[in-house]
Design a protein around this motif. Structure first.
Motif, mmCIF file in Angstrom:
data_model
loop_
_atom_site.group_PDB
_atom_site.id
_atom_site.type_symbol
_atom_site.label_atom_id
_atom_site.label_comp_id
_atom_site.label_asym_id
_atom_site.label_seq_id
_atom_site.Cartn_x
_atom_site.Cartn_y
_atom_site.Cartn_z
ATOM 1 N N VAL A 107 0.966 -0.834 -0.154
ATOM 2 C CA VAL A 107 -0.183 0.281 -0.023
ATOM 3 C C VAL A 107 0.800 1.720 0.004
ATOM 4 O O VAL A 107 1.840 1.631 1.393
ATOM 5 C CB VAL A 107 -0.997 0.140 1.776
ATOM 6 C CG1 VAL A 107 -1.851 1.190 1.231
ATOM 7 C CG2 VAL A 107 -1.684 -0.803 1.213
ATOM 8 N N GLY A 158 -10.251 1.754 2.856
ATOM 9 C CA GLY A 158 -8.745 1.657 3.143
ATOM 10 C C GLY A 158 -9.343 3.508 3.501
ATOM 11 O O GLY A 158 -8.955 3.841 4.376
ATOM 12 N N LEU A 210 -10.243 -0.340 -1.524
ATOM 13 C CA LEU A 210 -9.205 -0.295 -1.115
ATOM 14 C C LEU A 210 -10.378 1.393 -0.970
ATOM 15 O O LEU A 210 -9.826 2.032 0.297
ATOM 16 C CB LEU A 210 -8.054 -0.283 -1.642
ATOM 17 C CG LEU A 210 -7.142 1.056 -1.556
ATOM 18 C CD1 LEU A 210 -6.159 1.072 0.417
ATOM 19 C CD2 LEU A 210 -6.180 1.417 -2.315
ATOM 20 N N ILE A 261 -3.293 -4.531 2.701
ATOM 21 C CA ILE A 261 -4.925 -3.645 3.059
ATOM 22 C C ILE A 261 -5.746 -3.946 4.276
ATOM 23 O O ILE A 261 -6.059 -3.156 4.764
ATOM 24 C CB ILE A 261 -5.279 -3.421 1.649
ATOM 25 C CG1 ILE A 261 -4.192 -3.143 0.597
ATOM 26 C CG2 ILE A 261 -6.708 -3.061 1.154
ATOM 27 C CD1 ILE A 261 -4.902 -2.869 -0.943
#
Length: 186
Positions: free
Chosen positions: A5, A54, A50, A118
């Protein structure tokens, strides 16, 4: 550890594929069918997952750049991200991992190396993975199999993010280094 990442995780994905291909890694087999499955899993982690998990759930709570200035809007962003991330974790749990040991089947692949960092980002904000037991099993098994520097880093992973979640903590150890400099030089 892998370059997973970063500010541009799509570049990390391409770099991992290039490096694995250069050395003939078993984690990125030469069979086009197997590669397609691995590429699809890496793209899955790198796009919607993500974005929801994320950026909305983790980064927006850790990094001011990704947070909303209005507390109500921030709470809504995290709530929507958490709901969407939950749906995506259900896909990872039920359809991608299922009874397998790894994301793309019985053997480890680049998708595991790329996806694990992640997924474990959530630890920084105490995201609970217990509703997804296959994901928890996958994370635990993958972490247990690490050694050396990677294992050391993971053993201290929550401390590595202290500067993000605790106001006033410096992101570097420059102050400590300056304090002991005189003793080191002497």
């Amino acid at each position: 550890c892998s370059p997973s990442v970063s500010a541009r995780s799509s570049e990390s994905s391409a770099i991992l594929k290039y490096l694995a291909d250069s050395v003939g890694s078993a984690a990125y087999p030469s069979s086009l069918r197997e590669r397609a499955r691995i590429n699809a899993a890496m793209d899955w982690f790198n796009t919607g997952f993500l974005r929801d998990y994320g950026y909305k759930v983790v980064y927006s709570r850790m990094l001011p750049k990704y947070a909303m200035s209005d507390p109500a809007a921030q709470a809504e962003l995290v709530a929507r991200g958490t709901e969407a991330a939950g749906q995506r974790l259900t896909v990872l749990n039920d359809q991608m991992i299922g009874d397998n040991a790894f994301v793309c089947g019985p053997t480890i692949s680049l998708a595991d190396y790329f996806g694990l960092p992640i997924v474990t980002l959530g630890e920084v904000v105490d995201f609970d993975l217990s509703p997804w037991p296959n994901v928890e099993r996958w994370v635990a098994a993958k972490i247990a199999g690490l050694s050396g520097s990677c294992a050391d880093i993971l053993a201290h992973r929550t401390a590595l993010w202290t500067f993000v979640v605790t106001e006033g903590v410096e992101p570097t150890n420059n102050h400590a280094e300056r304090e002991i400099r005189a003793f080191v030089l002497w």
